[in-house]
Design a protein around this motif. Structure first.
Motif, short mmCIF file in Angstrom:
data_model
loop_
_atom_site.label_atom_id
_atom_site.label_comp_id
_atom_site.label_asym_id
_atom_site.label_seq_id
_atom_site.Cartn_x
_atom_site.Cartn_y
_atom_site.Cartn_z
N MET A 1 18.69 3.28 -0.43
CA MET A 1 18.72 2.17 0.83
C MET A 1 19.71 1.06 0.28
N MET A 2 20.60 1.12 0.98
CA MET A 2 21.68 -0.08 0.92
C MET A 2 21.14 -1.27 1.60
N VAL A 3 20.79 -2.29 0.66
CA VAL A 3 20.49 -3.58 1.55
C VAL A 3 21.65 -4.52 1.44
N TYR A 4 21.92 -5.03 2.57
CA TYR A 4 23.29 -5.68 2.70
C TYR A 4 22.68 -7.28 2.77
N ARG A 5 22.43 -7.49 1.30
CA ARG A 5 22.00 -8.62 1.02
C ARG A 5 22.17 -8.74 -0.58
N LEU A 6 22.42 -10.07 -0.76
CA LEU A 6 22.57 -10.24 -2.31
C LEU A 6 21.58 -10.12 -3.13
N ASP A 7 20.49 -10.23 -2.67
CA ASP A 7 19.11 -9.96 -3.58
C ASP A 7 17.99 -9.95 -2.38
N ARG A 8 17.01 -9.97 -3.10
CA ARG A 8 15.70 -10.04 -2.03
C ARG A 8 15.53 -11.61 -1.51
N PHE A 9 14.97 -11.78 -0.49
CA PHE A 9 15.21 -12.93 0.42
C PHE A 9 14.61 -14.07 -0.48
N GLY A 10 15.70 -14.92 -0.60
CA GLY A 10 15.45 -16.24 -1.44
C GLY A 10 15.31 -16.04 -2.86
N ARG A 11 15.50 -14.83 -3.50
CA ARG A 11 15.39 -14.64 -4.83
C ARG A 11 16.66 -14.25 -5.43
N GLY A 12 16.70 -14.20 -6.72
CA GLY A 12 18.05 -13.93 -7.49
C GLY A 12 17.75 -12.95 -8.74
N GLY B 1 0.73 -1.28 0.11
CA GLY B 1 -0.06 -0.11 0.08
C GLY B 1 0.84 1.23 0.06
N VAL B 2 2.24 1.08 0.08
CA VAL B 2 3.16 2.13 0.15
C VAL B 2 3.08 2.98 -1.46
N ILE B 3 2.99 4.08 -1.43
CA ILE B 3 3.26 4.96 -2.81
C ILE B 3 4.85 5.57 -2.57
N ASP B 4 5.74 5.21 -3.16
CA ASP B 4 7.15 6.01 -2.72
C ASP B 4 7.83 6.00 -4.32
N ASN B 5 8.06 7.28 -4.53
CA ASN B 5 8.76 7.83 -5.55
C ASN B 5 10.29 8.10 -5.24
N HIS B 6 10.86 8.11 -3.86
CA HIS B 6 11.76 8.93 -3.68
C HIS B 6 12.83 7.88 -3.13
N THR B 7 12.62 6.74 -3.22
CA THR B 7 13.56 5.75 -2.60
C THR B 7 14.01 4.67 -3.77
N VAL B 8 15.31 3.83 -3.63
CA VAL B 8 15.95 3.04 -4.26
C VAL B 8 16.48 2.05 -3.58
N ARG B 9 16.54 0.80 -3.81
CA ARG B 9 17.32 -0.38 -3.15
C ARG B 9 18.36 -0.64 -4.07
N VAL B 10 19.54 -1.03 -3.40
CA VAL B 10 20.80 -1.38 -3.93
C VAL B 10 21.21 -2.44 -3.15
N PHE B 11 21.12 -3.81 -4.04
CA PHE B 11 21.49 -4.87 -3.06
C PHE B 11 22.86 -5.47 -3.54
N SER B 12 23.84 -5.66 -2.56
CA SER B 12 25.14 -6.33 -2.80
C SER B 12 25.57 -7.48 -1.79
N GLU B 13 26.42 -8.22 -2.64
CA GLU B 13 26.79 -9.43 -1.49
C GLU B 13 28.09 -8.83 -0.63
N GLY B 14 28.04 -9.21 0.64
CA GLY B 14 28.84 -9.06 1.52
C GLY B 14 30.33 -9.91 1.52
N VAL B 15 30.08 -11.21 1.55
CA VAL B 15 31.33 -11.97 1.49
C VAL B 15 31.18 -12.30 -0.02
#
Length: 462
Positions: free
Chosen positions: A289-300, A231-245
């Motif tokens: 928004m830097m997401v400290y994960r390779l990708d979304r949970f369980g996805r690629g 239900g959130v309408i958001d036109n001002h944030t973006v996620r950047v996913f990246s592997e840690g190790v």
């Protein structure tokens, strides 16, 4: 015969000499600007109208499924990739043939590709004029799908997933082809993502075969939706996913990292930090928004094959997904419309995330290469010393060392140290901070920060 110089002139000459020495030493000590005014122009250059036109054209092929029609001129993935290639060629013609437009393909079979199928990527290469083997890349996925991943015939618009990403790569090429860069920029439209990330794997192997020093892959997968399933309408944030190790880490490298740190400082993660810092400097109304994960949970996504090949790669995408518009047959159930149609794409937002890619590509291509062979020492010492391999490239004017508390998500402190290959940070205890080094150019751009050792290396020396 020795000529006598009046005292007043002697004093003037002494003063001039002193002033020259002061100016010379100040010039040596001065840090280059950390701001490139060209990037402000690039940040506002992507056009929502052009992006809409391109997404409409891609949606118009009805389906772009990897196993769909390839001979038709109006339907299927074959028609879509030929149109993308023609569009890159049109852009190249406008800039005096500044792009090399090629196909990078292979024939594959797999769980979702039961019979041998040619997977074709469309690639536009803007060759660098100083260090052409160093490459930064923006990618999007051509193919689309509905609920059944094997359904190659049903209408599958794929407007947001992922015509928005392909259109972004095309638009970035339009914008950046107006400039020249020391490093090479690649704009990639990849195939086979929904069937198993095949296009990315094919291009990663091509990059290795061509000896590309692939510094950064910005994989854009869904960069147009602003209305989330929550239900959130958001036109001002973006996620950047990246592997840690790094997924390619060896057991010996893992042992070293275990005792010295670096689980949060892979090249991909410091690439994400670089992207965020550029957004903070050159863009307004966009929070990364830097997401400290390779990708979304369980996805690629299609950055994974590049990570597996040892290249720094991240995923850029909207923050709030709408699952009713992903991988869905076109239908209405209980008053809810399902399907990835063009009405679900906000093109101002699409342009904003395209601009984020464009400034990131431009800044890194204008900046020098990240330092190689960064090491650190200072065990049981009051100070910390960083060392690195000096660059032979003429665009490097110096280096900047960075540090932050171990709990900080971003680099908080830095110091320009000039064109040297080691620096001691006095009274900064190695145990209490994380450290890194970046290369600096005279034009206001610097490389991503390199964390010491194998954990943070962008590449090995060659």
């Amino acid at each position: 015969m020795r000529r006598h110089i009046p005292q007043k002139y002697s004093l003037q000459l002494t003063l001039i000499t002193l002033l020259c020495l002061v100016a010379f030493n100040a010039a040596k000590a001065a840090a280059p600007s950390q701001e490139d005014m060209r990037l402000y122009d690039i940040a506002t250059a992507p056009s929502a109208a052009r992006l809409r036109s391109d997404v409409e054209r891609l949606v118009g092929f009805e389906t772009r499924h990897t196993l769909s029609e390839t001979n038709s001129d109006s339907r299927g993935i074959g028609a879509a990739r030929r149109w993308i290639k023609a569009e890159f060629e049109r852009i190249s013609k406008a800039c005096g043939n500044c792009l090399e437009v090629i196909e990078v393909a292979d024939t594959v079979t797999g769980e979702r590709i039961p019979s041998a199928t040619k997977v074709v990527n469309i690639i536009a290469i803007q060759h660098g004029n100083l260090d052409p083997k160093r490459v930064v890349m923006m990618s999007g996925d051509i193919d689309s799908r509905v609920s059944d991943p094997m359904d190659a015939n049903s209408i599958s618009p794929g407007a947001n997933d992922n015509a928005s990403g392909v259109a972004g790569a095309i638009e970035a090429a339009r914008v950046l082809s107006k400039y020249q860069f020391p490093a090479t920029i690649v704009y990639a439209a990849l195939s086979g993502e929904e069937q198993g990330l095949y296009g990315g794997a094919i291009l990663a192997q091509y990059a290795k075969a061509k000896d590309w020093r692939l510094q950064a892959v910005l994989n854009n997968d869904m960069i147009g939706n602003i209305q989330g399933i929550n239900g959130v309408i958001d036109n001002h944030t973006v996620r950047v996913f990246s592997e840690g190790v790094r997924i390619t880490e060896t057991p010996e490298e893992a042992k070293q990292r275990y005792f010295s740190g670096g689980e949060n400082d892979s090249a991909s993660r410091n690439l994400a930090r670089k992207i965020k810092s550029l957004a903070d400097q050159y863009m307004t109304n966009l929070d990364v928004m830097m997401v400290y994960r390779l990708d979304r949970f369980g996805r690629g996504g299609h950055h994974l094959p590049f990570n597996k090949a040892g290249f720094p790669a991240v995923r850029i995408m909207e923050t709030n997904e709408n699952y009713n518009r992903q991988h869905q047959d076109l239908r209405v159930e209980n008053g809810i419309a399902y399907g990835d149609v063009i009405a679900g794409v906000d093109f101002n937002f699409n342009a904003k995330l395209t601009a984020l890619n464009a400034i990131s590509l431009a800044s890194m291509a204008w900046a020098p290469a990240p330092p190689k062979n960064v090491t650190i020492e200072g065990q049981v010492s009051p100070s910390t010393t960083l060392k690195w391999q000096p660059s032979s490239q003429k665009d490097v004017v110096g280096y900047r060392v960075y540090w932050r508390l171990t709990t900080e998500p971003e680099w908080t402190h830095s110091r320009y140290v000039g064109k040297i290959n080691s620096f001691k940070l006095e009274n900064l205890v190695i145990d209490n901070y994380l450290f890194g080094v970046a290369s600096v150019s005279a034009n206001g751009n610097s490389s991503p920060v390199v964390f010491p050792g194998a954990a943070g290396a962008f590449w090995t020396a060659n």
